[in-house]
Design a protein around this motif. Structure first.
Motif, mmCIF file in Angstrom:
data_model
loop_
_atom_site.group_PDB
_atom_site.id
_atom_site.type_symbol
_atom_site.label_atom_id
_atom_site.label_comp_id
_atom_site.label_asym_id
_atom_site.label_seq_id
_atom_site.Cartn_x
_atom_site.Cartn_y
_atom_site.Cartn_z
ATOM 1 N N ALA A 68 -13.671 13.449 10.090
ATOM 2 C CA ALA A 68 -12.350 14.044 10.103
ATOM 3 C C ALA A 68 -11.285 13.013 9.745
ATOM 4 N N LYS A 69 -11.451 11.758 10.130
ATOM 5 C CA LYS A 69 -10.458 10.720 9.884
ATOM 6 C C LYS A 69 -11.109 9.579 9.116
ATOM 7 N N LYS A 70 -11.154 9.700 7.790
ATOM 8 C CA LYS A 70 -11.729 8.648 6.961
ATOM 9 C C LYS A 70 -10.611 7.802 6.378
ATOM 10 N N PHE A 71 -10.898 6.529 6.159
ATOM 11 C CA PHE A 71 -9.953 5.666 5.465
ATOM 12 C C PHE A 71 -10.725 4.676 4.618
ATOM 13 N N SER A 72 -10.035 4.125 3.649
ATOM 14 C CA SER A 72 -10.703 3.264 2.692
ATOM 15 C C SER A 72 -10.088 1.879 2.704
ATOM 16 N N TYR A 73 -10.943 0.866 2.769
ATOM 17 C CA TYR A 73 -10.473 -0.510 2.663
ATOM 18 C C TYR A 73 -10.113 -0.851 1.225
ATOM 19 N N ASP A 74 -10.527 -0.014 0.276
ATOM 20 C CA ASP A 74 -10.217 -0.259 -1.126
ATOM 21 C C ASP A 74 -8.777 0.099 -1.465
ATOM 22 N N ALA A 75 -8.171 0.988 -0.686
ATOM 23 C CA ALA A 75 -6.816 1.447 -0.997
ATOM 24 C C ALA A 75 -5.814 0.303 -0.858
ATOM 25 N N VAL A 76 -5.876 -0.436 0.242
ATOM 26 C CA VAL A 76 -4.937 -1.523 0.493
ATOM 27 C C VAL A 76 -5.612 -2.833 0.106
ATOM 28 N N LYS A 77 -5.078 -3.505 -0.933
ATOM 29 C CA LYS A 77 -5.678 -4.761 -1.378
ATOM 30 C C LYS A 77 -5.278 -5.910 -0.462
ATOM 31 N N GLN A 78 -3.958 -6.122 -0.303
ATOM 32 C CA GLN A 78 -3.463 -7.235 0.507
ATOM 33 C C GLN A 78 -2.005 -6.987 0.838
ATOM 34 N N PRO A 79 -1.490 -7.613 1.897
ATOM 35 C CA PRO A 79 -0.057 -7.502 2.170
ATOM 36 C C PRO A 79 0.725 -8.290 1.119
ATOM 37 N N HIS A 80 1.861 -7.755 0.705
ATOM 38 C CA HIS A 80 2.711 -8.426 -0.282
ATOM 39 C C HIS A 80 3.780 -9.198 0.500
ATOM 40 N N ILE A 81 3.684 -10.510 0.449
ATOM 41 C CA ILE A 81 4.603 -11.343 1.225
ATOM 42 C C ILE A 81 5.668 -11.907 0.298
ATOM 43 N N SER A 82 6.910 -11.566 0.596
ATOM 44 C CA SER A 82 8.049 -12.084 -0.153
ATOM 45 C C SER A 82 9.242 -12.142 0.802
ATOM 46 N N GLU A 83 10.355 -12.654 0.303
ATOM 47 C CA GLU A 83 11.548 -12.749 1.149
ATOM 48 C C GLU A 83 12.031 -11.365 1.556
ATOM 49 N N LYS A 84 12.019 -10.456 0.599
ATOM 50 C CA LYS A 84 12.458 -9.091 0.880
ATOM 51 C C LYS A 84 11.503 -8.395 1.855
ATOM 52 N N ALA A 85 10.193 -8.646 1.694
ATOM 53 C CA ALA A 85 9.192 -8.012 2.557
ATOM 54 C C ALA A 85 9.333 -8.483 3.998
ATOM 55 N N THR A 86 9.645 -9.769 4.216
ATOM 56 C CA THR A 86 9.834 -10.254 5.586
ATOM 57 C C THR A 86 11.089 -9.659 6.198
ATOM 58 N N GLY A 87 12.122 -9.435 5.399
ATOM 59 C CA GLY A 87 13.330 -8.771 5.898
ATOM 60 C C GLY A 87 13.055 -7.333 6.290
ATOM 61 N N LYS A 104 -0.047 8.539 -2.038
ATOM 62 C CA LYS A 104 0.630 8.254 -0.766
ATOM 63 C C LYS A 104 -0.204 8.668 0.450
ATOM 64 N N HIS A 105 -0.829 9.818 0.366
ATOM 65 C CA HIS A 105 -1.614 10.304 1.506
ATOM 66 C C HIS A 105 -2.797 9.380 1.805
ATOM 67 N N GLU A 106 -3.489 8.947 0.759
ATOM 68 C CA GLU A 106 -4.646 8.068 0.938
ATOM 69 C C GLU A 106 -4.218 6.691 1.458
ATOM 70 N N ILE A 107 -3.078 6.192 0.994
ATOM 71 C CA ILE A 107 -2.569 4.908 1.480
ATOM 72 C C ILE A 107 -2.178 5.023 2.941
ATOM 73 N N LYS A 108 -1.557 6.133 3.306
ATOM 74 C CA LYS A 108 -1.175 6.359 4.705
ATOM 75 C C LYS A 108 -2.409 6.357 5.601
ATOM 76 N N ASP A 109 -3.450 7.082 5.213
ATOM 77 C CA ASP A 109 -4.680 7.136 6.008
ATOM 78 C C ASP A 109 -5.325 5.756 6.123
ATOM 79 N N ALA A 110 -5.283 4.984 5.027
ATOM 80 C CA ALA A 110 -5.901 3.656 5.030
ATOM 81 C C ALA A 110 -5.165 2.707 5.967
ATOM 82 N N VAL A 111 -3.843 2.691 5.911
ATOM 83 C CA VAL A 111 -3.055 1.790 6.772
ATOM 84 C C VAL A 111 -3.214 2.182 8.238
ATOM 85 N N GLU A 112 -3.195 3.484 8.520
ATOM 86 C CA GLU A 112 -3.386 3.949 9.904
ATOM 87 C C GLU A 112 -4.760 3.547 10.420
ATOM 88 N N GLY A 113 -5.773 3.663 9.586
ATOM 89 C CA GLY A 113 -7.130 3.334 10.009
ATOM 90 C C GLY A 113 -7.356 1.842 10.167
#
Length: 160
Positions: A68-87, A104-113
């Motif tokens: 019922a609640k699947k998520f994929s590690y392939d959707a999110v590659k890595q956090p994007h670290i920049s000055e704006k992102a830290t703000g 958007k839906h698949e990314i949401k499920d991946a981050v939640e999982g």
């Protein structure tokens, strides 16, 4: 003439086919019915379709909580670290580089999982390829897709 010999062999082959006896069904005392290849193919296809339907049908109760609640590690590659992102992280918004074929839906499920947080919204930005030079060599930096994920207030994602 040798050129026309192939016509003679065709005529002889036709005569031999006509003179051949038709198959006889002893049980009914009648000539046997011809079974065409198309009818055999259609019957085998319909049997195959029935088997496929039986295999693919699953009862609703068979779904487990993991399905019922699947998520994929392939959707999110890595956090994007920049000055704006830290703000943005101070405002409960986190930036990730994501695979270009996810929505958007698949990314949401991946981050939640992956991070165990409640996602409120997802915004997607496509960063185009930029022209770069190294001496005389010209090329392009890769394009990528970036997602800004807003999470519930009070929750936190530890990136570093």
């Amino acid at each position: 003439m040798a050129i026309l010999d192939f016509l003679k062999s065709k005529k002889e082959a036709e005569k031999s086919r006509k003179s051949a006896k038709k198959p006889f069904d002893k049980a009914q005392g009648k000539p046997a019915k011809k079974v065409s290849a198309t009818s055999v193919r259609q019957s085998s296809e319909s049997e195959g379709d029935k088997k496929r339907e039986e295999i693919t049908k699953k009862p609703a109760s068979a779904k487990s909580s993991s399905e019922a609640k699947k998520f994929s590690y392939d959707a999110v590659k890595q956090p994007h670290i920049s000055e704006k992102a830290t703000g943005l992280s101070e405002k409960d918004q986190y930036t990730f580089e994501v695979a270009p074929n996810y929505n958007k839906h698949e990314i949401k499920d991946a981050v939640e999982g992956i991070y165990g947080v409640d996602v409120l919204s997802v915004n997607i930005i496509k960063i185009p390829a930029k022209k770069r030079r190294l001496g005389r060599t010209e090329g392009f930096r890769k394009s990528f897709k970036k997602a800004i994920v807003k999470i519930k207030e009070g929750q936190k994602i530890e990136i570093l």
